[in-house]
Design an enzyme around this catalytic site. Structure first.
Site, PDB file in Angstrom:
ATOM      1  N   GLN A  40      70.860 -30.007 -65.405  1.00  0.00           N
ATOM      2  CA  GLN A  40      70.906 -31.397 -64.953  1.00  0.00           C
ATOM      3  C   GLN A  40      69.602 -32.150 -65.163  1.00  0.00           C
ATOM      4  O   GLN A  40      69.596 -33.379 -65.175  1.00  0.00           O
ATOM      5  CB  GLN A  40      71.305 -31.440 -63.476  1.00  0.00           C
ATOM      6  CG  GLN A  40      72.721 -30.916 -63.251  1.00  0.00           C
ATOM      7  CD  GLN A  40      73.145 -30.934 -61.803  1.00  0.00           C
ATOM      8  OE1 GLN A  40      72.907 -29.974 -61.081  1.00  0.00           O
ATOM      9  NE2 GLN A  40      73.768 -32.008 -61.353  1.00  0.00           N
ATOM     10  N   HIS A  60      78.790 -30.908 -76.678  1.00  0.00           N
ATOM     11  CA  HIS A  60      78.667 -31.185 -78.115  1.00  0.00           C
ATOM     12  C   HIS A  60      79.984 -31.051 -78.862  1.00  0.00           C
ATOM     13  O   HIS A  60      80.227 -31.745 -79.834  1.00  0.00           O
ATOM     14  CB  HIS A  60      77.631 -30.240 -78.761  1.00  0.00           C
ATOM     15  CG  HIS A  60      76.247 -30.462 -78.228  1.00  0.00           C
ATOM     16  ND1 HIS A  60      75.271 -29.502 -78.233  1.00  0.00           N
ATOM     17  CD2 HIS A  60      75.677 -31.559 -77.659  1.00  0.00           C
ATOM     18  CE1 HIS A  60      74.169 -29.987 -77.689  1.00  0.00           C
ATOM     19  NE2 HIS A  60      74.392 -31.235 -77.339  1.00  0.00           N
ATOM     20  N   ASP A  73      71.331 -33.215 -73.044  1.00  0.00           N
ATOM     21  CA  ASP A  73      70.383 -32.904 -74.126  1.00  0.00           C
ATOM     22  C   ASP A  73      68.941 -33.262 -73.761  1.00  0.00           C
ATOM     23  O   ASP A  73      68.008 -32.532 -74.086  1.00  0.00           O
ATOM     24  CB  ASP A  73      70.747 -33.660 -75.412  1.00  0.00           C
ATOM     25  CG  ASP A  73      71.996 -33.085 -76.077  1.00  0.00           C
ATOM     26  OD1 ASP A  73      72.558 -32.116 -75.533  1.00  0.00           O
ATOM     27  OD2 ASP A  73      72.420 -33.618 -77.131  1.00  0.00           O
ATOM     28  N   ARG A  98      63.861 -26.289 -54.714  1.00  0.00           N
ATOM     29  CA  ARG A  98      64.915 -25.439 -55.254  1.00  0.00           C
ATOM     30  C   ARG A  98      65.233 -25.901 -56.673  1.00  0.00           C
ATOM     31  O   ARG A  98      65.642 -27.044 -56.876  1.00  0.00           O
ATOM     32  CB  ARG A  98      66.169 -25.536 -54.367  1.00  0.00           C
ATOM     33  CG  ARG A  98      67.317 -24.746 -54.926  1.00  0.00           C
ATOM     34  CD  ARG A  98      68.576 -24.778 -54.055  1.00  0.00           C
ATOM     35  NE  ARG A  98      69.603 -24.050 -54.761  1.00  0.00           N
ATOM     36  CZ  ARG A  98      70.845 -24.475 -54.967  1.00  0.00           C
ATOM     37  NH1 ARG A  98      71.267 -25.612 -54.444  1.00  0.00           N
ATOM     38  NH2 ARG A  98      71.680 -23.760 -55.677  1.00  0.00           N
ATOM     39  N   HIS A 143      73.040 -21.617 -62.109  1.00  0.00           N
ATOM     40  CA  HIS A 143      73.604 -22.907 -61.718  1.00  0.00           C
ATOM     41  C   HIS A 143      74.445 -23.433 -62.890  1.00  0.00           C
ATOM     42  O   HIS A 143      74.127 -24.449 -63.496  1.00  0.00           O
ATOM     43  CB  HIS A 143      72.498 -23.879 -61.315  1.00  0.00           C
ATOM     44  CG  HIS A 143      72.952 -25.015 -60.441  1.00  0.00           C
ATOM     45  ND1 HIS A 143      72.422 -25.267 -59.187  1.00  0.00           N
ATOM     46  CD2 HIS A 143      73.900 -25.959 -60.632  1.00  0.00           C
ATOM     47  CE1 HIS A 143      73.015 -26.343 -58.658  1.00  0.00           C
ATOM     48  NE2 HIS A 143      73.912 -26.794 -59.527  1.00  0.00           N
ATOM     49  N   ASN A 187      75.171 -20.360 -57.658  1.00  0.00           N
ATOM     50  CA  ASN A 187      75.391 -21.628 -56.989  1.00  0.00           C
ATOM     51  C   ASN A 187      76.863 -22.007 -57.050  1.00  0.00           C
ATOM     52  O   ASN A 187      77.410 -22.243 -58.123  1.00  0.00           O
ATOM     53  CB  ASN A 187      74.585 -22.743 -57.670  1.00  0.00           C
ATOM     54  CG  ASN A 187      74.844 -24.096 -57.007  1.00  0.00           C
ATOM     55  OD1 ASN A 187      74.455 -24.313 -55.865  1.00  0.00           O
ATOM     56  ND2 ASN A 187      75.535 -24.993 -57.701  1.00  0.00           N
ATOM     57  N   GLU A 188      77.501 -22.035 -55.905  1.00  0.00           N
ATOM     58  CA  GLU A 188      78.857 -22.573 -55.751  1.00  0.00           C
ATOM     59  C   GLU A 188      79.936 -21.808 -56.502  1.00  0.00           C
ATOM     60  O   GLU A 188      80.344 -22.199 -57.608  1.00  0.00           O
ATOM     61  CB  GLU A 188      78.899 -24.048 -56.149  1.00  0.00           C
ATOM     62  CG  GLU A 188      77.984 -24.909 -55.310  1.00  0.00           C
ATOM     63  CD  GLU A 188      78.320 -26.386 -55.389  1.00  0.00           C
ATOM     64  OE1 GLU A 188      79.128 -26.784 -56.260  1.00  0.00           O
ATOM     65  OE2 GLU A 188      77.788 -27.145 -54.569  1.00  0.00           O
ATOM     66  N   ASN A 328      75.860 -25.403 -49.415  1.00  0.00           N
ATOM     67  CA  ASN A 328      75.911 -26.749 -49.992  1.00  0.00           C
ATOM     68  C   ASN A 328      77.025 -27.497 -49.278  1.00  0.00           C
ATOM     69  O   ASN A 328      78.188 -27.088 -49.336  1.00  0.00           O
ATOM     70  CB  ASN A 328      76.253 -26.701 -51.482  1.00  0.00           C
ATOM     71  CG  ASN A 328      75.104 -26.182 -52.328  1.00  0.00           C
ATOM     72  OD1 ASN A 328      74.045 -25.839 -51.805  1.00  0.00           O
ATOM     73  ND2 ASN A 328      75.313 -26.127 -53.638  1.00  0.00           N
ATOM     74  N   TYR A 330      78.603 -31.444 -48.401  1.00  0.00           N
ATOM     75  CA  TYR A 330      78.539 -32.888 -48.646  1.00  0.00           C
ATOM     76  C   TYR A 330      79.499 -33.687 -47.797  1.00  0.00           C
ATOM     77  O   TYR A 330      79.217 -34.823 -47.451  1.00  0.00           O
ATOM     78  CB  TYR A 330      78.838 -33.179 -50.124  1.00  0.00           C
ATOM     79  CG  TYR A 330      77.724 -32.781 -51.063  1.00  0.00           C
ATOM     80  CD1 TYR A 330      76.721 -33.687 -51.405  1.00  0.00           C
ATOM     81  CD2 TYR A 330      77.652 -31.500 -51.588  1.00  0.00           C
ATOM     82  CE1 TYR A 330      75.692 -33.329 -52.262  1.00  0.00           C
ATOM     83  CE2 TYR A 330      76.632 -31.136 -52.439  1.00  0.00           C
ATOM     84  CZ  TYR A 330      75.644 -32.052 -52.779  1.00  0.00           C
ATOM     85  OH  TYR A 330      74.622 -31.692 -53.616  1.00  0.00           O
ATOM     86  N   GLU A 397      71.936 -27.644 -50.269  1.00  0.00           N
ATOM     87  CA  GLU A 397      72.228 -28.976 -50.827  1.00  0.00           C
ATOM     88  C   GLU A 397      72.936 -29.821 -49.780  1.00  0.00           C
ATOM     89  O   GLU A 397      73.812 -29.333 -49.064  1.00  0.00           O
ATOM     90  CB  GLU A 397      73.151 -28.906 -52.050  1.00  0.00           C
ATOM     91  CG  GLU A 397      72.486 -28.503 -53.329  1.00  0.00           C
ATOM     92  CD  GLU A 397      73.448 -28.480 -54.520  1.00  0.00           C
ATOM     93  OE1 GLU A 397      74.357 -29.342 -54.585  1.00  0.00           O
ATOM     94  OE2 GLU A 397      73.293 -27.596 -55.370  1.00  0.00           O
TER      95      GLU A 397
END
Ligand code: BGC
Length: 495
Positions: A40, A60, A73, A98, A143, A187-188, A328, A330, A397
């Site tokens: 990210q 891509h 990218d 993190r 991740h 992660n997740e 995590n 939200y 998160e």
């Protein structure tokens, strides 16, 4: 309004306001941090010997599932600008950062035979810069950016994944473990397995609901345990760190007090926690979960449960391999029991036979799945405490998205963070939950997976149209900085 009325209103407003927040300071050793992830933010997708990973490949070559065909990218170009990132972290005053390691930057083919020196150097530099500024690195090993050559071999559906991941984890402990104490393996799991191998929404876009996604889960659990055992046996006594696992979980609020709705909430929680955390703490999937998937598999004519069992040996290997729960969180959903579940449907989201939705009057954010429901985190934390013997929890998160417009006066983000932190403080204070830290997502705007650059979670704005990827502080950064400095949510903190 006359003066007296204004005065009364002011008093009332102040009273409500003060009353609404938990103003008790967070404990001295409570950690405040922020998070990001390699794909990210790093960019430099093919620089200095980095190999291709599944998100490079997807962005891509398609199928093009990312908004406006955007890619990571360049992203925030943190590969080149990590010093700026650390300066921002320093300014915020965080205790930890993190970030995740890009497996294919370290091991371009995914295998441990060829180590990419430039990749090693990048992470060494980043860690050194963090330490020099008094910031603890908290490192996620995975991740979502699997080396593409491992995907070609089946990725999480290949049993050899456990060896591949173990070798990669060991290399990271070897290379960076003297400076990194706290590790998170995956992660997740839901994003990786349910969305990568179940409903096919995320890379590698495999659609195998109720089968592939559960195989993926089993492999992941054992791969986590492999890394934990390697650490425990070979590194723990010297490096004195911890190895955790990050679960993504909403709170699932029963629609009514009816037993069926309360059971629906428990069922949904067991699908998340009973599938992923129970094996690491107790050595096996939760019995509610096993029974439910076995029942449906049988009705559907399968010879055995679609949820692969752990052998006795695997159960022993898994049990007790979690030093800390990474959470995590939200948002929250309402849930109710399905009256007429579709007997033929298969998959994590339907095997539980639970209806799930978000209430119309809950405040919206920039993401269609994220509504602001601060009380949900307190209920979830309490549930985790009761179900997992008060295991240590680190919030890895939590954050708020806007719709990508440049919004430096992000009061809604401030409101979100403040109200979630207040509920976390309540959970610690009033329910005795063992929360040791909070990690806000995210340090800066970044590549938001399928949503590309259209949804933003950052404390810092990033100008993705400038070559410089200029970072600009938002109002929420100053708010968070103050919370960290005062360790509390009010102007005047209670003693
Ligand atoms: C992921 C992040 C993501 C964030 C917001 C979490 O699911 O770990 O990578 O950007 O949520 O969607």
């Amino acid at each position: 309004m006359d003066k007296a009325a204004v005065f009364i209103c002011l008093i009332a407003f102040t009273f409500i306001n003060v009353d609404a927040w938990n103003t008790k300071p967070f404990p001295k050793d409570f950690k405040f941090g922020v998070a990001t992830a390699s794909y990210q933010i790093e960019g430099a997708w093919n620089e200095d010997g980095k190999g291709e990973n599944i998100w490079d490949h997807l962005c891509h070559h398609g199928p093009f599932v990312v908004e406006h065909n955007q890619t990571g990218d360049i992203a925030c170009d943190s590969y080149h600008k990590y010093k700026e990132d650390v300066a921002m972290l320093k300014d915020l005053g965080v205790s930890h950062y993190r970030f995740s390691i890009s497996w294919s930057r370290l091991l371009p083919t995914g295998f441990a035979d060829k180590v990419n020196k430039a990749g090693v150097q990048y992470y060494k530099n980043l860690i050194k810069e963090l330490k020099a500024n008094g910031i603890e690195p908290l490192v996620t090993l995975y991740h979502w950016d699997l080396p593409q050559p491992l995907q070609v071999l089946g990725g999480f559906l290949n049993d050899n994944f456990v060896d591949w991941f173990g070798d990669y984890a060991q290399l990271c402990f070897d290379l960076f473990g003297d400076d990194v104490s706290n590790w998170l393996t995956f992660n997740e799991p839901i994003s990786i397995c349910q969305q990568g191998y179940g409903n096919g929404r995320k890379a590698p876009l495999i659609t195998s609901p109720g089968i592939g996604e559960y195989i993926c889960g089993k492999t992941m659990m054992i791969a986590h345990a492999r890394a934990w055992h390697i650490y425990d046996k070979e590194y723990r006594s010297k490096q004195k760190g911890s190895v955790g696992f990050v679960v993504d979980s909403s709170w699932y609020e029963p629609n009514s007090n009816k037993t069926a709705d309360i059971e629906a909430s428990e069922m949904k929680l067991q699908f998340v926690w009973g599938m992923y955390i129970n094996p690491l703490i107790n050595g096996d999937h939760s019995s509610i979960l096993k029974k439910q998937i076995a029942k449906r598999s049988k009705q559907q004519g399968f010879k055995r449960s679609r949820l692969p069992e752990f052998t006795k040996e695997e159960q022993k290997y898994l049990k007790g391999t979690l030093d800390i729960i990474g959470l995590n969180h939200y948002s929250t959903s309402m849930v109710s029991a399905q009256k007429n579940p579709d007997p033929d449907a298969m998959g994590f989201y339907v095997d539980c036979e639970v209806n799930e939705w978000q209430a119309d009057d809950w405040e919206k954010s920039g993401s269609d799945w994220l509504r602001v429901v601060p009380w949900g985190i307190r209920k979830l934390l309490k549930w985790i405490k009761v179900n997992f013997n008060n295991t240590k929890i680190l919030i890895t998160e939590n954050g708020y998205s806007d719709n990508g417009e440049k919004d430096l006066k992000d009061d809604r983000r401030i409101h979100y963070v403040k109200s979630y932190l207040s509920n976390i403080r309540d959970a610690m204070d009033k329910d005795g939950v063992n929360v040791v830290g909070y990690t806000l997502w995210s340090l800066m705007d970044n590549f938001e997976w399928n949503r590309g650059y259209t949804e933003k979670f950052g404390l810092y704005h990033v100008d993705f149209n400038s070559r410089n990827r200029t970072r600009t502080k938002k109002k929420s950064a100053d708010f968070y900085k103050k919370v960290i400095a005062t360790r509390c949510l009010a102007d005047k903190c209670a003693a």
